[in-house]
Structures are given as C-alpha cells and as structure tokens.
Scaffold this active site. Structure first.
Site, PDB file in Angstrom:
ATOM      1  N   HIS B   6     -15.208 -54.889 -40.195  1.00  0.00           N
ATOM      2  CA  HIS B   6     -15.614 -54.386 -38.882  1.00  0.00           C
ATOM      3  C   HIS B   6     -14.585 -54.743 -37.812  1.00  0.00           C
ATOM      4  O   HIS B   6     -14.675 -55.806 -37.182  1.00  0.00           O
ATOM      5  CB  HIS B   6     -16.993 -54.976 -38.528  1.00  0.00           C
ATOM      6  CG  HIS B   6     -17.623 -54.398 -37.298  1.00  0.00           C
ATOM      7  ND1 HIS B   6     -18.890 -54.733 -36.882  1.00  0.00           N
ATOM      8  CD2 HIS B   6     -17.171 -53.505 -36.393  1.00  0.00           C
ATOM      9  CE1 HIS B   6     -19.182 -54.079 -35.770  1.00  0.00           C
ATOM     10  NE2 HIS B   6     -18.153 -53.326 -35.443  1.00  0.00           N
ATOM     11  N   ALA B  72     -15.526 -48.441 -30.528  1.00  0.00           N
ATOM     12  CA  ALA B  72     -16.871 -47.869 -30.639  1.00  0.00           C
ATOM     13  C   ALA B  72     -17.447 -47.497 -29.275  1.00  0.00           C
ATOM     14  O   ALA B  72     -18.058 -46.439 -29.113  1.00  0.00           O
ATOM     15  CB  ALA B  72     -17.798 -48.851 -31.352  1.00  0.00           C
ATOM     16  N   SER B  73     -17.233 -48.358 -28.293  1.00  0.00           N
ATOM     17  CA  SER B  73     -17.852 -48.086 -26.990  1.00  0.00           C
ATOM     18  C   SER B  73     -17.237 -46.857 -26.327  1.00  0.00           C
ATOM     19  O   SER B  73     -17.851 -46.242 -25.461  1.00  0.00           O
ATOM     20  CB  SER B  73     -17.719 -49.297 -26.064  1.00  0.00           C
ATOM     21  OG  SER B  73     -16.366 -49.559 -25.781  1.00  0.00           O
ATOM     22  N   HIS B 178     -23.419 -47.318 -35.865  1.00  0.00           N
ATOM     23  CA  HIS B 178     -22.802 -47.943 -34.690  1.00  0.00           C
ATOM     24  C   HIS B 178     -22.938 -47.037 -33.475  1.00  0.00           C
ATOM     25  O   HIS B 178     -22.326 -45.981 -33.409  1.00  0.00           O
ATOM     26  CB  HIS B 178     -21.329 -48.245 -34.956  1.00  0.00           C
ATOM     27  CG  HIS B 178     -20.794 -49.394 -34.154  1.00  0.00           C
ATOM     28  ND1 HIS B 178     -20.942 -49.487 -32.790  1.00  0.00           N
ATOM     29  CD2 HIS B 178     -20.144 -50.529 -34.540  1.00  0.00           C
ATOM     30  CE1 HIS B 178     -20.394 -50.620 -32.380  1.00  0.00           C
ATOM     31  NE2 HIS B 178     -19.914 -51.273 -33.411  1.00  0.00           N
ATOM     32  N   HIS B 223     -23.333 -56.233 -36.659  1.00  0.00           N
ATOM     33  CA  HIS B 223     -23.848 -57.308 -35.818  1.00  0.00           C
ATOM     34  C   HIS B 223     -24.964 -58.044 -36.553  1.00  0.00           C
ATOM     35  O   HIS B 223     -26.063 -58.253 -36.031  1.00  0.00           O
ATOM     36  CB  HIS B 223     -24.327 -56.756 -34.469  1.00  0.00           C
ATOM     37  CG  HIS B 223     -23.422 -55.690 -33.931  1.00  0.00           C
ATOM     38  ND1 HIS B 223     -23.755 -54.363 -33.904  1.00  0.00           N
ATOM     39  CD2 HIS B 223     -22.149 -55.754 -33.468  1.00  0.00           C
ATOM     40  CE1 HIS B 223     -22.738 -53.660 -33.434  1.00  0.00           C
ATOM     41  NE2 HIS B 223     -21.747 -54.465 -33.161  1.00  0.00           N
ATOM     42  N   GLU B 284     -15.714 -57.989 -35.937  1.00  0.00           N
ATOM     43  CA  GLU B 284     -15.718 -57.134 -34.740  1.00  0.00           C
ATOM     44  C   GLU B 284     -14.524 -57.483 -33.843  1.00  0.00           C
ATOM     45  O   GLU B 284     -14.538 -57.205 -32.652  1.00  0.00           O
ATOM     46  CB  GLU B 284     -17.038 -57.363 -33.971  1.00  0.00           C
ATOM     47  CG  GLU B 284     -17.583 -56.206 -33.176  1.00  0.00           C
ATOM     48  CD  GLU B 284     -18.856 -56.623 -32.421  1.00  0.00           C
ATOM     49  OE1 GLU B 284     -19.418 -57.676 -32.739  1.00  0.00           O
ATOM     50  OE2 GLU B 284     -19.279 -55.879 -31.517  1.00  0.00           O
TER      51      GLU B 284
END
Lengths: 347, 347
Positions: B6, B72-73, B178, B223, B284
């Site tokens: 990730h 991702a955001s 995600h 997460h 992450e």
C-alpha cells in the site's frame, strides 16, 4: 456499584410499536391528522418487558444500574417532519420515565431528542429540559446524522448545534453521540453506520475548537469510540500534523468512550490505550448483538467479563470505569441514586 | 523480501497537479474543450520525486518493493464527468507506469480506475485491461463511494459492480477498497472517510453473497480493515445473528487487511485476531500521517517496526505477512519481480 452507561429499551411493549406504525402510516395518508394521541401500556407490561431481558441480565452479570434510553435504531429522525419527530420522541421518553419510576434502583433515564433533518437543534431544547428537569433524566442521545445515512447535517463542531449545547451545559448533562437506523443501503445500521458515526464524531472533535467554546460540554462516543482506539496512532499523528492538541489533552474533560466492544482483545486495546478516566462501562444490552459467543460460551455483549479480565489497568482504575467516571460524566445520576437508596431503605 | 502492498504516489511532480488544475478549471469554463492533452514530466523529475521520499524510506526501513498507485485522495471521482475521470486516470496511471519502469526493483503498479458517480463500472474495464495487460500492473484501487462522501453508489455486493469484477477475475487481479477525498464536511478525508469506507465495505461483504458468485475475487481492505478487527466480536456476533458464515471462513480466500495501523497496540490486536494468512504488510507511505511519533521517536507509518515487534505470531507467519500473502493475493507480482531480478542480474 457497577453502572452500565449504555442501555436501550429495545424490548419496549408492542403498543409503542403499534403507535409508531400508525404514525408513519398516517404520513402516507395526509388526510389523517398528525395527532399525538396516546400509547396505552400498563405497568405490568413494562415490568414484563424488562424482567426476562435487562433485569435478568443485570442480575446474571452482576451489574447494578443501567443508564437507559429509547431504542436508538428506532429514533429514525429522518421519518416525517419535526412534529412527527416530537410526538414520537415524547412517547418514547415518557416510557423511559415510567421504567425509571417502576425500577428506580435499576434504571436512570437518558432521553431521545426530537431531531429532524434541516431543523435547528434549538428545537430539541424544550424536550431536553422537560426530560431533565421534569422527569429526572441525566443525559441525552444526540444523532449527528438525522438524515439516517446521508450525512446532510453540519459537523458536530458547527455553530448549528450550539443552542442545544448551551442547554446541555446549563443542565450539566452529557450527550452520547448515537445515530439511528440507516436508510442508506451502503450502511448496515449496527455493523457500519453506528461505528462510522463514532469514528466521524471523534475526528470532528479533533479538528474543531468546540471545547474552547464549551469547556464543560461532555460527549460519550459509544461502541468503544468506533475505530478511534484501534487507530490511536493514526489519530495522534493526524492531530500532530494538523497542529492540534495531544489526544489525551483533547479528550480529558470532554470526550469519553464506552466499553461496548464485544471481545477480549478489543477491550484490552481500549484499556491499554485510552486513559482509564475516559472510559465508561457500557454493554448496549439488550442491543446490537444478541447471541452467545461460541468461543467463550458467554454473551458477546457481556462486556463486564472483558473488563474484569483485562490486565492493563488495576482495580482502582476499574472502579473508575465501572462507577466513578460515570458519576463524573453524568453528575445528575448521584441525586437519582441517592433518592433510590433512600427509597429502598424506607421499604 | 518485504513487499509493502500500500503506497501512493503522493509526491508526484508538480506538472501533474498543474494539468489537473487546468482540467478542473476548464470544467468551470465550458468554452474550453475537455482535451486530454499531455503532461510533460522528465525521468529526472520522477527520480527526484521518489529519491528523498519513498526510496529513502524503503532503504531506511528495510523494505524492498512497494505496490504503488496514484494518490488516492486525488482520484476525486466526483469531479466532472466520465471523460474528466478517464483523462485524469490515464495520466495518473501512465505516470505510475513510468515510475515502475524507472525503478523496477522498487515499485510495481496498481491502477486508479476511471469511476464516475452514476456511471457503470463497466466503464472501468478498458482502463484496467490497458494497465494490467499493457503496462504490467497487478491490481486496482476501487472506490466504493465515487461521490466523495455522499455514498450514492450501490453497495459493493450489488450487481452494479459485476462487470468490473468479471474483468478482475479474468485478469486475476485484486482490488484495494479505497475511497478518495471527501467533499462532505462531516468526513475528514484520511481521519474519517477512509476508515469508515473500510468498515462499511467489510460489513457489506458480511451481509452479501458476492463470493458465491465470484469465488476468486479478492479485496484488500486497507488501514488495517477500518474498525473491523477492533470490533471483531461485534462482527462475529452480527454474522452469527444474521446466520452468515464464520468470519474466518468468510474472509479466507477473498478478504485481506493491510497493516496500515500506526501504533503497536493496534498492530498487536490485528495480528492477534485476524488469521495471519489474511494480513498483508502495508504502510501507506508516504501518506496520511507524515510525522514522527514523539512516544517512540520513529515515523508513525513505519509499520514494519510494529510487525517486527509483535509477539502473537511467529517468524513463519510474519514472512507470510511481509511477502507470501502479497504474492498470493497479487499473483501477477511474481512475474514482475522475476523480470526485475533478471534485469538486475544482467546489470
């Protein structure tokens, strides 16, 4: 004394549900008036509804008092309008009051609020006052998402909520942050919506300055704080990146988690991570999970067993979790329990 | 070998962000055409963007390979229409491909999908195929809420998603569930929306029969599985009440959690509760939390340290978490790593 801070009247007698059905049916037939009407339930029906449920489980598990509120999933603030919500809320709260009058040693009341999507929480102030001053309730359940899974209200740190907070501080009562049923197909009510709401509220409190405006405002985040304790490092790190206070300082006087976490490892983590002063014993009994854990032979929601078995805190801290913290967060409980004591001595 | 399942390209060179800004600006000025255009980034810019970030941290932490996807955001599927999403996605994925070509020993690609609210995921099939067959990607990130916090799509168990699942199974690639940025003020992106989506997806998988229809479909819930492991007793109890399979059976071949949990107690719980076969190492990095934990002196997201220090599983199981499970869930990684090996031997 062991005080369970989180119980709902999930076993309320059937006439309550019948009344609610009539009310919601009437919404579909606008010719019917939205009269509040009455709900006819006898004292014996109330006693029967508790005897083989909450009262039996209190005795079996060795807990003494439950802070008791209407069934959370049935609040359904998204149904109808503000009048719908008010009538339903009043009936539910009245019934909790009768429970607490019938069993003053076993139950102390927390009220549902007549919330409605898009309507100011100022609209809840009168009912909160009626319940606390008029019926001896000691707190309220506040739904951060009255839309039922569409999340259309402002965050809990927004001034939108301030009229209610002002009354809560004046009355010295806390709120449990508690959503109701989800009408969004993405969110299972007790498996996703409840837990997400807890996590969401916690992050809102981290990012907002609510407790500067209301230093005496207190919230219980139920279900063990949602995901927060499991991700405590993430939240400590986010708070640090965002230049927010240390989590221990942020929560100290204002944010509390209950112990509605249904396995030993979860409770162990909660008590290892969150200061014991910020944990209140709770079981959500009779609630979201009704069965017996085949791995232990005990009810999943018999959370007292997990707290008893936890080794990361000692007996003095456990007494805080079981009683002391609850008395501090819900200070009005002290007078209620003292009155119940006097009454039982007289008997 | 230690494979981090990730990682996002959160440090992509500025021209990518400039292109995106031009694209979103053009949405406000409809006279500008929605041309895809080009993003001019040199190989050196890419190398520089990684050298003092992901590559430095890989070396410092002793990890070898990162499964790498666009930020991702920034996916922000709610912006614009299907063409907007497609153009942006293609540029992002092309850049990941260049990263993986420049550093084949360090990165293997996972793609963003061109999702759009209200548009069938069938629309994502061509881009998935292009990335996997054309550029050697080994998986995709699937956004269960392309609306960005309004949750308007059907649950992941709905047939709505099946066209994409059919292609995933055909290509033998998994999806990480995600979400992207939240445009709902209630949900902090990395502190609430991400974690809620993980919890939500897990409960959807419990209640649906998706894996009867797709026995080979695999999802990573990032997460650390959101709130799921912390509330494992609740989920075991709900599954039992709902007459669903045992969680261990439900997840066995289909659902995996990463280790993006940023403190020791959280990782300890994860590895104590979830079968080691269902946990994939992930950090992450560089991601949601950037700072150093003052309690440990190490980066919050240096999750390898927590896994190394965990005592509930042994070395053989840790090797599964660090490598074996990742190779099983992302089988296409084996050919990629073998090719990289051949290449480095030749060098």
């Amino acid at each position: 004394m062991i005080i369970d801070c989180h119980g709902h009247y999930t076993t309320a007698p059937e006439p309550l549900n019948v009344w609610r059905k009539q009310q919601t049916d009437a919404l579909k037939a606008p010719t019917l008036s939205p009269a509040k009407g009455g709900v006819t339930i006898s004292d014996d029906q109330i006693r029967d509804s508790l005897e083989n449920a909450q009262l039996k489980l209190q005795r079996a598990r060795g807990t003494d008092v439950t802070i008791f509120s209407p069934r959370a999933s049935a609040m359904a603030h998204h149904i109808g309008d503000a009048t719908t919500s008010l009538h339903w809320t009043e009936h539910c709260n009245d019934l909790i009051h009768r429970v607490c009058e019938l069993h003053p040693d076993n139950f102390v009341g927390v009220c549902q609020l007549p919330q409605t999507p898009g309507v100011s929480p100022a609209n809840c102030v009168a009912e909160l006052e009626r319940c606390v001053r008029g019926m001896g309730f000691i707190g309220c359940n506040l739904n951060p998402d009255p839309s039922g899974g569409h999340w259309t209200a402002p965050p809990l740190t927004d001034r939108f909520w301030y009229p209610l907070y002002e009354k809560m501080v004046e009355l010295d009562v806390p709120a449990m942050v508690h959503v109701s049923a989800s009408c969004n197909a993405n969110f299972h009510t007790t498996g996703a919506h409840y837990i997400n709401a807890d996590t969401t509220a916690f992050m809102q409190f981290i990012t907002g300055d609510l407790f500067k405006d209301f230093p005496a405002l207190r919230f219980i985040i139920p279900h063990g704080g949602g995901a927060a304790p499991y991700h405590w490092g993430r939240y400590r790190g986010l708070a640090q990146d965002l230049k927010r206070p240390l989590l221990a300082d942020l929560i100290r006087s204002n944010i509390f988690f209950d112990t509605c976490v249904y396995h030993q490892a979860g409770i162990d983590l909660l008590l290892r991570i969150v200061p014991a002063e910020n944990v209140l014993f709770g079981s959500e009994m009779v609630g979201a999970v009704r069965g017996i854990d085949p791995e232990t032979g005990h009810y999943f929601d018999d959370t007292k067993r997990y707290v008893d078995a936890a080794t990361s805190i000692g007996e003095a801290e456990k007494r805080k979790v079981f009683e002391g913290n609850v008395r501090r967060v819900f200070p009005r409980i002290n007078a209620r329990l003292a009155a119940a004591d006097v009454r039982s001595v007289r008997l």
